[in-house]
Scaffold this motif. Sequence first.
Motif, PDB file in Angstrom:
ATOM      1  N   MET A   1     -64.058  -9.274 -16.811  1.00 45.19           N
ATOM      2  CA  MET A   1     -64.480  -8.249 -17.551  1.00 45.19           C
ATOM      3  C   MET A   1     -63.484  -8.008 -18.967  1.00 45.19           C
ATOM      4  SD  MET A   1     -65.364  -5.477 -14.862  1.00 45.19           S
ATOM      5  CE  MET A   1     -64.290  -6.003 -13.491  1.00 45.19           C
ATOM      6  N   GLY A   2     -62.430  -8.856 -19.166  1.00 45.89           N
ATOM      7  CA  GLY A   2     -61.559  -8.732 -20.123  1.00 45.89           C
ATOM      8  C   GLY A   2     -60.381  -7.809 -20.129  1.00 45.89           C
ATOM      9  N   GLU A   3     -59.547  -7.888 -21.030  1.00 47.74           N
ATOM     10  CA  GLU A   3     -58.122  -7.577 -21.139  1.00 47.74           C
ATOM     11  C   GLU A   3     -58.089  -5.682 -21.033  1.00 47.74           C
ATOM     12  OE1 GLU A   3     -54.394  -8.028 -23.817  1.00 47.74           O
ATOM     13  OE2 GLU A   3     -55.985  -8.519 -24.877  1.00 47.74           O
ATOM     14  N   PHE A   4     -58.975  -5.400 -21.682  1.00 44.65           N
ATOM     15  CA  PHE A   4     -59.077  -3.507 -21.572  1.00 44.65           C
ATOM     16  C   PHE A   4     -59.293  -3.312 -20.192  1.00 44.65           C
ATOM     17  CE2 PHE A   4     -61.124   0.506 -22.057  1.00 44.65           C
ATOM     18  CZ  PHE A   4     -60.147   1.128 -22.541  1.00 44.65           C
ATOM     19  N   VAL A   5     -60.264  -3.901 -19.490  1.00 45.69           N
ATOM     20  CA  VAL A   5     -60.597  -3.379 -18.103  1.00 45.69           C
ATOM     21  C   VAL A   5     -59.356  -3.643 -17.270  1.00 45.69           C
ATOM     22  CG1 VAL A   5     -62.121  -3.716 -16.071  1.00 45.69           C
ATOM     23  CG2 VAL A   5     -62.962  -3.489 -18.625  1.00 45.69           C
ATOM     24  N   ALA A   6     -58.666  -4.787 -17.321  1.00 50.11           N
ATOM     25  CA  ALA A   6     -57.721  -5.276 -16.719  1.00 50.11           C
ATOM     26  C   ALA A   6     -56.499  -4.388 -16.901  1.00 50.11           C
ATOM     27  CB  ALA A   6     -57.190  -6.815 -16.837  1.00 50.11           C
ATOM     28  N   TRP A   7     -56.279  -3.959 -18.135  1.00 54.09           N
ATOM     29  CA  TRP A   7     -55.047  -2.904 -18.518  1.00 54.09           C
ATOM     30  C   TRP A   7     -55.463  -1.688 -17.527  1.00 54.09           C
ATOM     31  CZ3 TRP A   7     -55.115   1.793 -20.909  1.00 54.09           C
ATOM     32  CH2 TRP A   7     -53.866   2.169 -21.615  1.00 54.09           C
ATOM     33  N   ILE A   8     -56.451  -1.070 -17.741  1.00 52.92           N
ATOM     34  CA  ILE A   8     -57.053   0.006 -16.886  1.00 52.92           C
ATOM     35  C   ILE A   8     -56.662   0.104 -15.441  1.00 52.92           C
ATOM     36  CG2 ILE A   8     -58.918   1.540 -16.224  1.00 52.92           C
ATOM     37  CD1 ILE A   8     -59.966   1.362 -19.235  1.00 52.92           C
ATOM     38  N   ILE A   9     -57.203  -1.363 -14.852  1.00 45.46           N
ATOM     39  CA  ILE A   9     -56.871  -1.434 -13.401  1.00 45.46           C
ATOM     40  C   ILE A   9     -55.429  -1.629 -13.147  1.00 45.46           C
ATOM     41  CG2 ILE A   9     -57.205  -3.098 -11.441  1.00 45.46           C
ATOM     42  CD1 ILE A   9     -60.134  -3.403 -12.568  1.00 45.46           C
ATOM     43  N   GLY A  10     -54.648  -2.282 -14.013  1.00 45.37           N
ATOM     44  CA  GLY A  10     -53.152  -2.443 -13.679  1.00 45.37           C
ATOM     45  C   GLY A  10     -52.440  -1.221 -13.840  1.00 45.37           C
ATOM     46  N   TRP A  11     -52.868  -0.161 -14.573  1.00 46.18           N
ATOM     47  CA  TRP A  11     -52.253   1.109 -14.746  1.00 46.18           C
ATOM     48  C   TRP A  11     -52.855   2.128 -13.585  1.00 46.18           C
ATOM     49  CZ3 TRP A  11     -47.873   2.610 -16.360  1.00 46.18           C
ATOM     50  CH2 TRP A  11     -47.378   2.020 -17.476  1.00 46.18           C
ATOM     51  N   ASP A  12     -54.126   1.787 -12.977  1.00 46.23           N
ATOM     52  CA  ASP A  12     -54.492   2.584 -11.929  1.00 46.23           C
ATOM     53  C   ASP A  12     -53.849   2.287 -10.560  1.00 46.23           C
ATOM     54  OD1 ASP A  12     -56.315   4.046 -10.419  1.00 46.23           O
ATOM     55  OD2 ASP A  12     -57.410   2.442  -9.915  1.00 46.23           O
ATOM     56  N   LEU A  13     -53.342   0.838 -10.699  1.00 49.12           N
ATOM     57  CA  LEU A  13     -52.629   0.226  -9.519  1.00 49.12           C
ATOM     58  C   LEU A  13     -51.252   0.876  -9.524  1.00 49.12           C
ATOM     59  CD1 LEU A  13     -53.479  -3.374  -9.326  1.00 49.12           C
ATOM     60  CD2 LEU A  13     -54.531  -1.670  -7.693  1.00 49.12           C
ATOM     61  N   VAL A  14     -50.606   1.193 -10.618  1.00 51.88           N
ATOM     62  CA  VAL A  14     -49.234   1.824 -10.768  1.00 51.88           C
ATOM     63  C   VAL A  14     -49.526   3.229 -10.495  1.00 51.88           C
ATOM     64  CG1 VAL A  14     -47.490   2.446 -12.293  1.00 51.88           C
ATOM     65  CG2 VAL A  14     -48.258   0.135 -12.357  1.00 51.88           C
ATOM     66  N   LEU A  15     -50.543   4.091 -10.800  1.00 54.55           N
ATOM     67  CA  LEU A  15     -50.735   5.385 -10.317  1.00 54.55           C
ATOM     68  C   LEU A  15     -50.993   5.476  -8.789  1.00 54.55           C
ATOM     69  CD1 LEU A  15     -51.264   8.121 -11.388  1.00 54.55           C
ATOM     70  CD2 LEU A  15     -53.559   7.756 -11.492  1.00 54.55           C
ATOM     71  N   GLU A  16     -51.772   4.514  -8.160  1.00 55.13           N
ATOM     72  CA  GLU A  16     -52.005   4.556  -6.830  1.00 55.13           C
ATOM     73  C   GLU A  16     -50.854   4.332  -5.980  1.00 55.13           C
ATOM     74  OE1 GLU A  16     -53.995   1.764  -3.544  1.00 55.13           O
ATOM     75  OE2 GLU A  16     -54.697   1.522  -5.629  1.00 55.13           O
ATOM     76  N   TYR A  17     -49.629   3.439  -6.639  1.00 55.00           N
ATOM     77  CA  TYR A  17     -48.487   3.379  -5.821  1.00 55.00           C
ATOM     78  C   TYR A  17     -47.649   4.363  -5.730  1.00 55.00           C
ATOM     79  CZ  TYR A  17     -50.223  -1.617  -4.903  1.00 55.00           C
ATOM     80  OH  TYR A  17     -50.843  -2.527  -4.454  1.00 55.00           O
TER      81      TYR A  17
END
Length: 189
Positions: A100-116
């Motif tokens: 899906m691209g870099e922007f979606v990956a960036w959102i998911i990466g920060w979502d994982l950080v928030l989750e943890y």
Amino acid sequence: MSIWKRKPLEQLLAEAADSEKGLKKTLTAPGLVALGIGAIIGAGLFSITGLAASMNAGPAITISFLIAAFGCIFAGLCYAEFSSMIPVAGSAYTYSFATMGEFVAWIIGWDLVLEYAVGAATVSISWSRYFGKFLSGYGIHLDEAYTLSPFEGGIINIPAVFIVMVMSLILIRGTKESALVNGIIVLLK
């Protein structure tokens, strides 16, 4: 340069094959199972389940666990599909970067950080409560201003901050060491 730029599968596989830059396999199947069990039986399972059952759900708490287990099965199947389509380390971040691209990956990466971060905060607060109850059994009572969060009427939860710092230091040591500590804690639970 587009925020929708995707990383080709060939590049992901080449980066994973590079032993100096790629992630190395350090966990075994028992270590991964212990991580999963450790996440499931974190402090929340012991402290929240009884409260939820007595105040809200009653015997229906079992049904809610079955519904959650059903959702977990589908999440596990999604991750199995991710790993079969793009066989490199990196979970949902890598999959979304490739598809899906870099922007979606960036959102998911920060979502994982928030989750943890939220999970770590919740577990540390429960451990802090256990620590306070443990000390009160020996006649040592901690001031609530320093054992509750500002949302609960306290100033700062010092035991929770200490627990997060200790766990962070263990995580900094490495994956093998973190998995060993997690395995010991799971066995104690």
